[in-house]
Scaffold this active site. Structure first.
Site, short mmCIF file in Angstrom:
data_model
loop_
_atom_site.label_atom_id
_atom_site.label_comp_id
_atom_site.label_asym_id
_atom_site.label_seq_id
_atom_site.Cartn_x
_atom_site.Cartn_y
_atom_site.Cartn_z
N CYS A 224 0.93 -1.26 -0.20
CA CYS A 224 -0.01 -0.03 0.04
C CYS A 224 0.75 1.14 0.16
CB CYS A 224 -1.01 -0.07 1.19
SG CYS A 224 -1.75 -1.38 1.52
N HIS A 391 -2.64 6.84 5.47
CA HIS A 391 -3.36 5.77 4.87
C HIS A 391 -4.40 4.97 5.47
CE1 HIS A 391 -3.74 2.22 2.45
NE2 HIS A 391 -3.03 1.50 3.34
#
Lengths: 496, 453
Positions: A224, A391
């Site tokens: 990610c 995130h």
């Protein structure tokens, strides 16, 4: 209540002391310079104009000396300007807005789960509990192939999803920036779990008929945080190639990775990962100075892969039945915390004001020399940044970071709302969060943004941007039709 | 009759998925059922609509695009039907209610060989059942979809849309309006008949000083006391079309002289009488009529809009007095006419009042062992036109399961045939159905045979 009052008045006094200290340390140069300048000007005034002229005439200059000094100055100036790194501008970016027909409400997700895992009601129960506490909303989207009972994760469907997401984002970017496909010099595509041949970057080049001498890169398997890795790569390339445009495409293709087994640690990604993607235009051209939205200030990458536990904490492997899934270990939060600490230790000196750094240094010295039991000073990052994009990996990640960095609810609002509306879209979630802040009209010129991403490996990467011009609302983006409904209150547990 | 082997290859299932609405529903909404809904707990409806494409030639991938449009417009339409996308739960009194949790409806995609016209020439009920998907309630009804839509592509041209739903939620009128709403949205228009979700008219303000209509109440009472038959009979369903002139002829044949002049029957009364007489004859009663109940949609009588979503089908027994002399058909029609006249607002409100008072003891399945004649003429299914497709070629309907002597459904015919044209779908045992084709009473009106045994 008597015990409370002294604390309160103490904290007020402390606040003013802190403010005074910060102002003193941060502007120390100005503060020392001012009295010196005052002194000099008083001296000059005292001397009077005639005396100054006499002083001037007494200095003997000859031509050679003047020329040499002039050349020296020009030489130093040139070396300075040549060695300065090029400024990287973020001209604009576009996020993919999934079609409403891909929406997956909780009840549909649970219904499908029950039908597919009919022999394992415990796994279904587990998924329900995860979903209830996940912080996701009822409008997150999964790709069409996952809507089938049973899901049909064929390669064709995965390519279809990639085309849908990437081409929509790119078209949107072209429209927003007026960029022509043939003007793209560097193309970087990052998608962790789907890596076909030819690569996704080749797919983009084919669709938009990009130039034959384009520098294209395809990053896969990097998790990610790959979005910021791509930005870092683009930055390095733009240092080498003058006057260039770089397009970075960050996405995660869900179709081939829907886990169809029963292992609990591997079912977690199914509940959280959703469809999303973003396309970003970076440039080092001076002509973009005026219209660019942001300037890239720092990128800090930290990798904890040397530690075995960190390496194995997000691991793709086969379960007992031979089905492939991504296993998340129980130590994930602890490892994330450590990676974050490492990252901010590197980031701190680059961004924190002098006052915070001094305090940190003093406490560090104090702990080493005087008393190890002193609490380590956690620098106040709120002074270094106006906006935070964490995130949206999951509710736990955002909670953990909010606690560690002592952030307020408004600071983490962008992350929480992105998790609610779009789910965990992996590397592109940072861009949805940035878009949220812009859509709310909170982005002013000079604001600094800190994007933090975690990824498998275990990596913690962060990027710092400085806003180049105030962004006026309303803006075109994935939040356009729903920004007025946000922020929403997300309950701890949603009863399903 | 096509054998099972043949049938297996004709329709192939491609995939099954769930389609949800485009806007999320506010959580925590529930919808309850009325007493009339609860009488239909054991039944489900199946409908099939056949379409031909409006463009003469379909290119590659065109069908995929059209199916995509159908699914997208279905999503949009579902915003208006929170009850349909919800799931069943039991309330504190062990009765069903719908939790509007946004779960969606199941959509199945399939492919069929041949073209739609070829199919319609040779279709029977077994084949037609392959075009409409249905799943019986799961052990855990919380994950069971109450509505199913099947979209079948005919490889050489044509489309069939199959809609099946749990009768507890919707009757034929509601299901037809559901499809109509979908077709409205697919054309980019607003929904013409918006669904209304509200309880039946209240019985509280009534001044009941009149004699309640006991016959209707007694019929419902007796169905509770009757056990639900679990027959293992094999039924077959045939479909006959009657043109406008033929229905007119039937009505004029059924006409009789009343005290104040000639009384004209409605198409339903005439056709129901015709089939009642014919089927009684086939079953062996030479001079009498078998037990029969009629079923009507009471929306108009109750003053409800046609958009009212739910059940308003009222069943009533038609009594015949032993041995009959003379023209059985005319007398049958008379009896039906009398019963229909008695099913007025007062009568039906009496029934609703009685059902509400006796909620604990209400019938679970009202269409029991009699022959049942159902009037489904109140809505025109041929108005459902989808984008890229012409008006429906044909519409079929099944109300299942049939557990008694048989069932006669009277549907409107295609508009081209005229306003009085009707399609009659008859469910009977196989041998009786064959005899129906040879019966003089019916063949004198030269019906078109749409579906054989």
């Amino acid at each position: 209540m008597p015990p409370m009052l002294p604390d309160f008045s103490n904290s007020v006094k402390l606040k003013y002391v802190k403010l005074g200290y910060q102002y003193l340390v941060n502007h120390i140069i100005t503060l020392t310079l001012v009295p010196i300048m005052l002194g000099v000007s008083i001296e000059i005034l005292r001397l009077g104009p005639q005396e100054i002229l006499n002083l001037w005439n007494s200095l003997h200059f000859n031509l050679v000396q003047i020329l040499c000094s002039a050349f020296l100055i020009i030489f130093v100036a040139t070396v300075y300007f040549m060695s300065k790194p090029r400024t990287i501008y973020l001209v604009d970016y576009a996020c993919f807005k999934p079609p409403v027909t891909c929406r997956v409400p909780f009840a549909t997700f649970m219904g499908h789960s029950r039908l597919i895992l009919k022999n394992n009601p415990k796994s279904v129960e587990f998924q329900m509990r995860i979903l209830e506490r996940s912080g996701l909303g009822e409008e997150t989207c999964l790709p069409p192939a996952i809507h089938y009972i049973p899901p049909k994760p064929t390669m064709e469907a995965a390519r279809g999803e990639a085309e849908l997401v990437i081409f929509s984002a790119m078209d949107s970017l072209f429209k927003k920036t007026g960029l022509k496909p043939k003007d793209i010099d560097i193309l970087i595509v990052n998608c962790s779990l789907f890596s076909p041949t030819p690569s996704l970057s080749a797919m983009v080049i084919n669709k938009y008929k990009l130039r034959s001498n384009i520098k294209s890169f395809n990053l896969s398997g990097m998790g990610c945080s790959a979005g910021l890795i791509s930005i870092d790569l683009a930055r390095d390339l733009l240092q080498v190639h003058p006057n260039s445009n770089a397009v970075v495409v960050s996405t995660e293709i869900i179709t081939p990775n829907y886990y169809q087994g029963n292992e609990r640690a591997m079912l977690l990604p199914n509940c959280l990962f959703r469809m999303g993607g973003a396309a970003i235009l970076l440039s080092n051209r001076r002509s973009e100075r005026r219209r660019a939205k942001y300037r890239l200030v720092h990128v800090v990458r930290t990798h904890k892969g040397a530690d075995d536990k960190a390496y194995r904490c997000v691991f793709e492997e086969e379960d007992k039945e031979g089905k492939v899934g991504i296993s998340l270990s129980k130590d994930l939060m602890a490892i994330a915390g450590e990676a974050l600490k490492l990252n901010i230790t590197t980031m701190g000196p680059l961004v924190l004001p002098a006052s915070e750094q001094l305090l940190f240094l003093l406490t560090l010295i104090g702990r080493k020399i005087f008393n190890p039991k002193w609490k380590p000073y956690i620098p106040d990052f709120k002074q270094a940044f106006e906006h935070f994009c964490i995130h949206a990996g999951g509710r736990a990640v955002i909670d953990e970071l909010q606690k560690n960095l002592q952030l307020s609810t408004e600071h983490v609002e962008a992350s929480r709302m992105t998790l609610h509306r779009f789910g965990n879209t992996s590397s592109s979630s940072l861009w949805y969060e940035l878009n949220y802040i812009e859509s709310k009209g909170r982005m002013k010129k000079g604001d600094r943004v800190w994007q933090i991403a975690f990824g498998s490996g275990f990596k913690c990467n962060s990027a710092v941007w400085k806003c180049n011009k105030t962004i006026k609302t309303p803006i075109d983006g994935p939040w356009t039709d729903c920004i007025d409904r946000y922020p929403v209150h997300i309950p701890e547990i949603v009863k399903l | 009759m096509a054998t099972n082997n043949d049938n297996n290859n004709i329709v192939s299932y491609i995939c099954k998925r769930t389609v949800v609405s485009t806007k999320p529903i506010e959580p925590g909404k529930y919808m309850t059922f009325s007493v009339l809904d609860r009488c239909m707990e054991k039944n489900h409806i199946r409908m099939v609509y056949y379409y031909q494409s409006s463009s003469t030639s379909l290119g590659e991938g065109e069908f995929g695009k059209m199916t995509k449009n159908l699914k997208e417009t279905l999503s949009e339409m579902l915003n208006y039907y929170p009850m349909v996308t919800g799931r069943l739960v039991r309330d504190s009194e062990e009765k069903w209610k719908v939790k509007c949790n946004d779960a969606g409806v199941r959509v199945v995609e399939a492919k069929a060989k041949g073209s739609v016209e070829e199919w319609l020439k040779n279709v029977d009920s077994e084949k037609e059942h392959m075009l409409v998907y249905w799943e019986d309630m799961y052990h855990k009804p919380y994950y069971w979809s109450t509505f199913y839509v099947q979209i079948t592509e005919f490889e050489e041209g044509g489309l069939a849309i199959g809609l099946s739903c749990f009768h507890l939620l919707a009757d034929y009128t509601s299901a037809t309006n559901f499809l109509k709403a979908w077709s409205d949205i697919s054309l980019g228009n607003k929904i013409t008949v918006l669904p209304l979700f509200h309880p039946l008219p209240s019985t509280r303000k009534r001044i009941s000083n009149h004699h309640p209509y006991f016959e209707l109440i007694n019929h419902y009472k007796s169905s509770i006391e009757r056990p639900i038959p679990i027959k293992e009979e094999k039924y077959t369903i045939i479909s006959l079309g009657f043109s406008h002139q033929m229905v007119n002829a039937c009505i004029s044949k059924a006409q009789f002289n009343g005290p104040s002049g000639p009384i004209t029957m409605t198409p339903f009364e005439a056709l129901a009488g015709l089939f009642w007489a014919s089927i009684s004859n086939i079953k062996g009663l030479q001079n009498g009529l078998i037990d029969m109940s009629i079923c009507l949609d009471a929306r108009k009588v109750l003053g409800l809009d046609y958009g009212f979503f739910g059940n308003t089908m009222i069943y009533n027994k038609v009594h015949s007095n032993g041995n009959l002399e003379g023209n059985i058909f005319v007398q049958a029609t008379r009896y039906i006419g009398e019963v229909v006249a008695k099913m007025d607002n007062e009568g039906i409100m009496d029934l609703i009042e009685w059902l509400e008072k006796n909620e604990m003891n209400s019938p679970k399945m009202i269409n029991g062992p009699d022959l049942i004649c159902v009037s489904l003429e109140n809505v025109d299914p041929y108005l459902s036109v989808f984008q890229d497709w012409l008006k429906p070629l044909r519409v079929s309907c099944y109300i299942e399961p049939v557990l008694g002597e048989g069932q006669v459904l009277i549907l409107p015919g295609t508009p081209e045939e005229g306003p009085l044209s009707r399609v009659v779908m008859v469910t009977l045992k196989e041998d009786e159905a064959i005899k129906l084709f040879e019966d003089d009473l019916i063949s004198q009106f030269s019906p078109t045979i749409f579906m054989k045994c």
